[in-house]
Design a protein around this motif. Structure first.
Motif, PDB file in Angstrom:
ATOM      1  N   ASP A 125       7.416   6.512 -26.212  1.00 23.80           N
ATOM      2  CA  ASP A 125       5.976   6.716 -26.007  1.00 23.80           C
ATOM      3  C   ASP A 125       5.403   7.780 -26.945  1.00 23.80           C
ATOM      4  N   ARG A 126       5.613   7.559 -28.246  1.00 21.62           N
ATOM      5  CA  ARG A 126       5.029   8.418 -29.287  1.00 21.62           C
ATOM      6  C   ARG A 126       3.918   7.650 -29.974  1.00 21.62           C
ATOM      7  N   ASN A 127       2.818   8.317 -30.247  1.00 25.72           N
ATOM      8  CA  ASN A 127       1.658   7.643 -30.833  1.00 25.72           C
ATOM      9  C   ASN A 127       1.989   6.944 -32.143  1.00 25.72           C
ATOM     10  N   SER A 128       2.783   7.577 -32.985  1.00 25.07           N
ATOM     11  CA  SER A 128       3.097   6.982 -34.286  1.00 25.07           C
ATOM     12  C   SER A 128       3.877   5.678 -34.119  1.00 25.07           C
ATOM     13  N   ASP A 129       4.872   5.665 -33.230  1.00 24.17           N
ATOM     14  CA  ASP A 129       5.660   4.456 -32.990  1.00 24.17           C
ATOM     15  C   ASP A 129       4.803   3.347 -32.394  1.00 24.17           C
ATOM     16  N   LEU A 130       3.962   3.706 -31.446  1.00 26.88           N
ATOM     17  CA  LEU A 130       3.147   2.712 -30.758  1.00 26.88           C
ATOM     18  C   LEU A 130       2.101   2.085 -31.676  1.00 26.88           C
ATOM     19  N   LYS A 131       1.487   2.883 -32.530  1.00 25.15           N
ATOM     20  CA  LYS A 131       0.478   2.342 -33.449  1.00 25.15           C
ATOM     21  C   LYS A 131       1.088   1.295 -34.371  1.00 25.15           C
ATOM     22  N   GLU A 132       2.265   1.591 -34.875  1.00 30.44           N
ATOM     23  CA  GLU A 132       2.947   0.639 -35.754  1.00 30.44           C
ATOM     24  C   GLU A 132       3.313  -0.626 -34.988  1.00 30.44           C
ATOM     25  N   PHE A 133       3.772  -0.474 -33.773  1.00 31.55           N
ATOM     26  CA  PHE A 133       4.165  -1.601 -32.930  1.00 31.55           C
ATOM     27  C   PHE A 133       2.970  -2.501 -32.637  1.00 31.55           C
ATOM     28  N   LEU A 134       1.826  -1.892 -32.288  1.00 29.26           N
ATOM     29  CA  LEU A 134       0.648  -2.664 -31.898  1.00 29.26           C
ATOM     30  C   LEU A 134      -0.081  -3.299 -33.068  1.00 29.26           C
ATOM     31  N   LYS A 135       0.243  -2.881 -34.290  1.00 30.31           N
ATOM     32  CA  LYS A 135      -0.329  -3.536 -35.470  1.00 30.31           C
ATOM     33  C   LYS A 135       0.232  -4.944 -35.663  1.00 30.31           C
ATOM     34  N   ALA A 136       1.364  -5.222 -35.049  1.00 28.47           N
ATOM     35  CA  ALA A 136       2.067  -6.479 -35.303  1.00 28.47           C
ATOM     36  C   ALA A 136       1.498  -7.660 -34.525  1.00 28.47           C
ATOM     37  N   PHE A 137       0.596  -7.410 -33.557  1.00 32.00           N
ATOM     38  CA  PHE A 137       0.034  -8.495 -32.751  1.00 32.00           C
ATOM     39  C   PHE A 137      -1.214  -7.979 -32.037  1.00 32.00           C
ATOM     40  N   LYS A 138      -1.898  -8.893 -31.337  1.00 36.86           N
ATOM     41  CA  LYS A 138      -3.090  -8.524 -30.564  1.00 36.86           C
ATOM     42  C   LYS A 138      -2.768  -8.574 -29.073  1.00 36.86           C
ATOM     43  N   PRO A 139      -2.601  -7.425 -28.429  1.00 34.34           N
ATOM     44  CA  PRO A 139      -2.335  -7.443 -26.985  1.00 34.34           C
ATOM     45  C   PRO A 139      -3.604  -7.810 -26.209  1.00 34.34           C
ATOM     46  N   LYS A 140      -3.548  -8.873 -25.434  1.00 35.51           N
ATOM     47  CA  LYS A 140      -4.716  -9.312 -24.655  1.00 35.51           C
ATOM     48  C   LYS A 140      -4.600  -8.910 -23.187  1.00 35.51           C
ATOM     49  N   LEU A 141      -3.422  -9.167 -22.597  1.00 39.80           N
ATOM     50  CA  LEU A 141      -3.165  -8.782 -21.220  1.00 39.80           C
ATOM     51  C   LEU A 141      -1.859  -7.992 -21.177  1.00 39.80           C
ATOM     52  N   PHE A 142      -1.870  -6.906 -20.428  1.00 37.04           N
ATOM     53  CA  PHE A 142      -0.652  -6.098 -20.287  1.00 37.04           C
ATOM     54  C   PHE A 142      -0.377  -5.880 -18.807  1.00 37.04           C
ATOM     55  N   LEU A 143       0.847  -6.203 -18.387  1.00 40.70           N
ATOM     56  CA  LEU A 143       1.286  -5.963 -17.018  1.00 40.70           C
ATOM     57  C   LEU A 143       2.418  -4.947 -17.035  1.00 40.70           C
ATOM     58  N   THR A 144       2.332  -3.940 -16.196  1.00 43.72           N
ATOM     59  CA  THR A 144       3.503  -3.109 -15.934  1.00 43.72           C
ATOM     60  C   THR A 144       3.824  -3.250 -14.460  1.00 43.72           C
ATOM     61  N   GLN A 157      -3.461   3.541 -25.884  1.00 47.45           N
ATOM     62  CA  GLN A 157      -3.569   2.734 -27.105  1.00 47.45           C
ATOM     63  C   GLN A 157      -3.836   1.262 -26.803  1.00 47.45           C
ATOM     64  N   LEU A 158      -3.281   0.764 -25.712  1.00 40.95           N
ATOM     65  CA  LEU A 158      -3.593  -0.598 -25.305  1.00 40.95           C
ATOM     66  C   LEU A 158      -5.084  -0.739 -25.005  1.00 40.95           C
ATOM     67  N   LYS A 159      -5.642   0.248 -24.320  1.00 38.95           N
ATOM     68  CA  LYS A 159      -7.061   0.204 -23.995  1.00 38.95           C
ATOM     69  C   LYS A 159      -7.910   0.293 -25.263  1.00 38.95           C
ATOM     70  N   GLU A 160      -7.479   1.100 -26.225  1.00 43.83           N
ATOM     71  CA  GLU A 160      -8.187   1.183 -27.505  1.00 43.83           C
ATOM     72  C   GLU A 160      -8.148  -0.134 -28.263  1.00 43.83           C
ATOM     73  N   ASN A 161      -7.126  -0.954 -27.957  1.00 41.29           N
ATOM     74  CA  ASN A 161      -7.016  -2.283 -28.571  1.00 41.29           C
ATOM     75  C   ASN A 161      -7.653  -3.366 -27.696  1.00 41.29           C
ATOM     76  N   ASP A 162      -8.449  -2.948 -26.715  1.00 39.20           N
ATOM     77  CA  ASP A 162      -9.219  -3.853 -25.853  1.00 39.20           C
ATOM     78  C   ASP A 162      -8.353  -4.761 -24.978  1.00 39.20           C
ATOM     79  N   ALA A 163      -7.151  -4.334 -24.667  1.00 45.82           N
ATOM     80  CA  ALA A 163      -6.302  -5.104 -23.762  1.00 45.82           C
ATOM     81  C   ALA A 163      -6.711  -4.851 -22.315  1.00 45.82           C
ATOM     82  N   LYS A 164      -6.579  -5.872 -21.493  1.00 50.39           N
ATOM     83  CA  LYS A 164      -6.731  -5.717 -20.047  1.00 50.39           C
ATOM     84  C   LYS A 164      -5.389  -5.250 -19.486  1.00 50.39           C
ATOM     85  N   ILE A 165      -5.409  -4.225 -18.614  1.00 52.19           N
ATOM     86  CA  ILE A 165      -4.180  -3.589 -18.130  1.00 52.19           C
ATOM     87  C   ILE A 165      -4.109  -3.692 -16.612  1.00 52.19           C
ATOM     88  N   PHE A 166      -2.964  -4.201 -16.121  1.00 53.64           N
ATOM     89  CA  PHE A 166      -2.780  -4.395 -14.688  1.00 53.64           C
ATOM     90  C   PHE A 166      -1.421  -3.850 -14.249  1.00 53.64           C
TER      91      PHE A 166
END
Length: 411
Positions: free
Chosen positions: A109-128, A140-149
Motif C-alpha cells: 500500500d505505497r502510493n508509487s506502487d499503486l499508481k503504476e499498478f492502476l495505470k495498467a487498467f481502468k478499475p470500474k468496481l472494487f470489492l473488498t 487512489q481507486l476513488k481518484e480513478n472514479d471506481a465504485k468501492i464496496f
C-alpha cells in the motif's frame, strides 16, 4: 495521521522482507508481489474496464465469490481481477480454474506502487471482503472514479475505528467507500455509530456459497467404500486439539469411522504417528487396501474437505481451541451436520448463531468436546435433532449476494 500511516506501511514492508528470510509463507508473499505488475500488464490493457475483488485470504475469497459470479453476469464486458494479501489464498485459487482473468498479490500500500499498478487498467468496481482495508488503495481507486464496496463487512468493538486514534481511519472509509454490506445488525449499528451511514444489513455471503456447495456433485472417490455404512465423524481443518479429540473418540468407540483432514498437510506425518493403523487417502487411490478394515482415514490432499463433509454424521471443525481462528463451520452445517468446535471464535458471529439454533456446540476443553460426541453417538434423537437444526439454520438465510447486487446496480 497520513504521515504516520505511511511510516506504518513502510515498517510493515521492511518487517515482511526481513521475516521472509526465516518464513517460507512470508517469502512467497514478498516474492509474489514483485511479479504482480508484470502479470497485470501482460493480461490487461490501459483501456480494459475491470471488476476487481480483493480478499485477504481463501476464506474471504469464498465469501466474496457468490457476489463476484453475479457481477460477472451483469457486466460481461468487464475483465475480472482478484488479488490476495495471503499466500494461502493465492496458492489455493491459482491452482484451480479461477473465475478471474487475472489472480495476483495485492501490491504493497505505497502510493508509487499503486499508481503504476492502476495505470495498467481502468478499475470500474472494487470489492473488498470483510475488513481488509488499505487506505492509499481506497483513495487512489476513488481518484480513478471506481465504485468501492465492502462485502460481508464485519465491524467489532476492538477495531481501531473505535479507539481514540481511529478518527483518521474512519474518515478514509467515509470519503471513499460507496457502500458497506454488513454481515450482522451488530456490525451495522457499530458502523453507524461512527458515522458510516452508507450501509445496510445483507447477511453473510458465505451462506450463499455453502448452499451452492450443497447443491453440486459432492462425490469423492473411495469415501463411501471406506465408510461402509457406518457412522462417520469428520475432523475438518484439524489442529492438535482436534486431533486429541479424535484420539479420545478412537479409543472409546469401535463402531465409527473417523476422517481427519488437517489444516496443514505438514501434519500428515504426525497424524500417522498418532494413528499408526490409519489409511492415507492417497493410499486408497494407489493400492488395493481394503477400505473398510481401518477405522481412520487421513486426508493428505487439498480441496476435498467441503465435499467430504457431505459424508459426515458429526463434524469437528478446527481452530477454535486457540487464537489461530475457527475455520469454516458453515461448510459442514449446510449438509445438516452437527458441528463441534472450541470456544475461541470472536471473529465468527455465525458460530454463536449456530449454537443458538442448537445445530452446533462449543467447548472449552478437548475432553468436554469428546464427551459430548460420545453422547451424540449414543443418542440418535439428539443427533437427528441437531442435524435438522443445522440444515435449517443455513437454508433459512436470505440470498445475500442477490441483495448486494440489487443495491450495487442502483448506485
Amino acid at each position: 495521521m497520513s504521515f504516520l500511516y505511511t511510516i506504518f506501511v513502510g515498517l510493515m514492508i521492511f518487517g515482511m522482507k526481513i521475516f521472509a528470510h526465516f518464513n517460507a509463507k512470508t517469502k512467497k508473499g514478498v516474492e509474489g508481489r514483485k511479479q504482480s505488475l508484470n502479470i497485470i500488464k501482460s493480461k490487461f490493457s490501459p483501456d480494459d474496464e475491470v471488476l476487481w475483488m480483493h480478499a485477504a485470504s481463501l476464506g474471504e475469497y469464498e465469501q466474496g465469490l457468490p457476489v463476484l459470479e453475479k457481477l460477472k453476469q451483469k457486466f460481461p464486458g468487464y475483465k475480472i481481477l482478484v488479488t490476495f494479501f495471503s499466500p494461502s489464498g493465492y496458492e489455493n485459487v491459482i491452482k484451480k480454474k479461477p473465475l478471474a482473468d487475472v489472480v495476483c498479490y495485492l501490491p504493497f500500500d505505497r502510493n508509487s506502487d499503486l499508481k503504476e499498478f492502476l495505470k495498467a487498467f481502468k478499475p470500474k468496481l472494487f470489492l473488498t471482503v470483510k475488513y481488509d482495508f488499505w487506505y492509499n488503495l481506497l483513495r487512489q481507486l476513488k481518484e480513478n472514479d471506481a465504485k468501492i464496496f465492502v462485502v460481508s463487512a464485519l465491524f467489532y468493538e476492538r477495531q481501531s475505528f473505535f479507539k481514540s486514534y481511529g478518527k483518521w481511519f474512519v474518515k478514509q472509509l467515509k470519503e471513499n467507500v460507496d457502500w458497506f454490506f454488513h454481515q450482522t445488525r451488530h456490525s451495522y449499528v457499530l458502523a453507524k455509530s461512527i458515522g458510516l451511514e452508507k450501509s445496510s444489513v445483507t447477511g453473510d455471503t458465505r451462506f450463499d456459497r455453502v448452499k451452492q456447495i450443497k447443491n453440486r456433485d459432492n462425490y469423492v472417490d473411495f469415501i463411501a467404500e471406506f465408510i461402509s455404512g457406518r457412522k462417520t465423524i469428520v475432523f475438518g481443518s484439524s489442529w492438535q486439539a482436534e486431533e486429541k479429540i479424535a484420539r479420545i473418540i478412537s479409543e472409546k468407540i469401535q463402531n465409527v469411522k473417523l476422517i481427519i483432514a488437517p489444516h496443514d498437510l505438514k501434519r500428515v506425518q504426525n497424524l500417522k504417528e498418532i494413528f499408526p493403523t490409519a489409511i492415507l487417502y492417497s493410499e486408497l487411490q494407489t493400492s488395493n487396501i481394503q477400505h473398510s478394515k481401518s477405522g481412520i482415514l487421513i486426508i493428505d490432499s487439498i480441496g476435498l474437505l467441503s465435499k467430504i463433509y457431505s459424508y459426515a454424521d458429526i463434524a469437528v471443525v478446527g481452530g477454535g481451541f486457540h487464537d489461530s481462528g475457527l475455520h469454516n463451520i458453515l461448510e459442514a452445517a449446510t449438509f445438516g451436520v452437527p458441528v463441534i468446535f472450541g470456544n475461541q471464535y470472536r471473529k465468527n458471529p455465525e458460530a454463536d448463531d449456530l449454537i443458538k439454533a442448537n445445530g452446533g456446540k462449543t467447548f472449552e476443553t478437548e475432553k468436554e468436546a469428546a464427551d459430548f460426541i460420545l453422547k451424540l453417538d449414543k443418542n440418535e434423537n439428539l443427533l437427528s435433532e441437531m442435524s435438522g437444526n443445522a440444515s435449517k439454520f443455513v437454508n433459512e438465510k436470505p440470498n445475500s449476494s442477490e441483495l448486494i447486487i440489487q443495491k450495487i446496480l442502483s448506485l
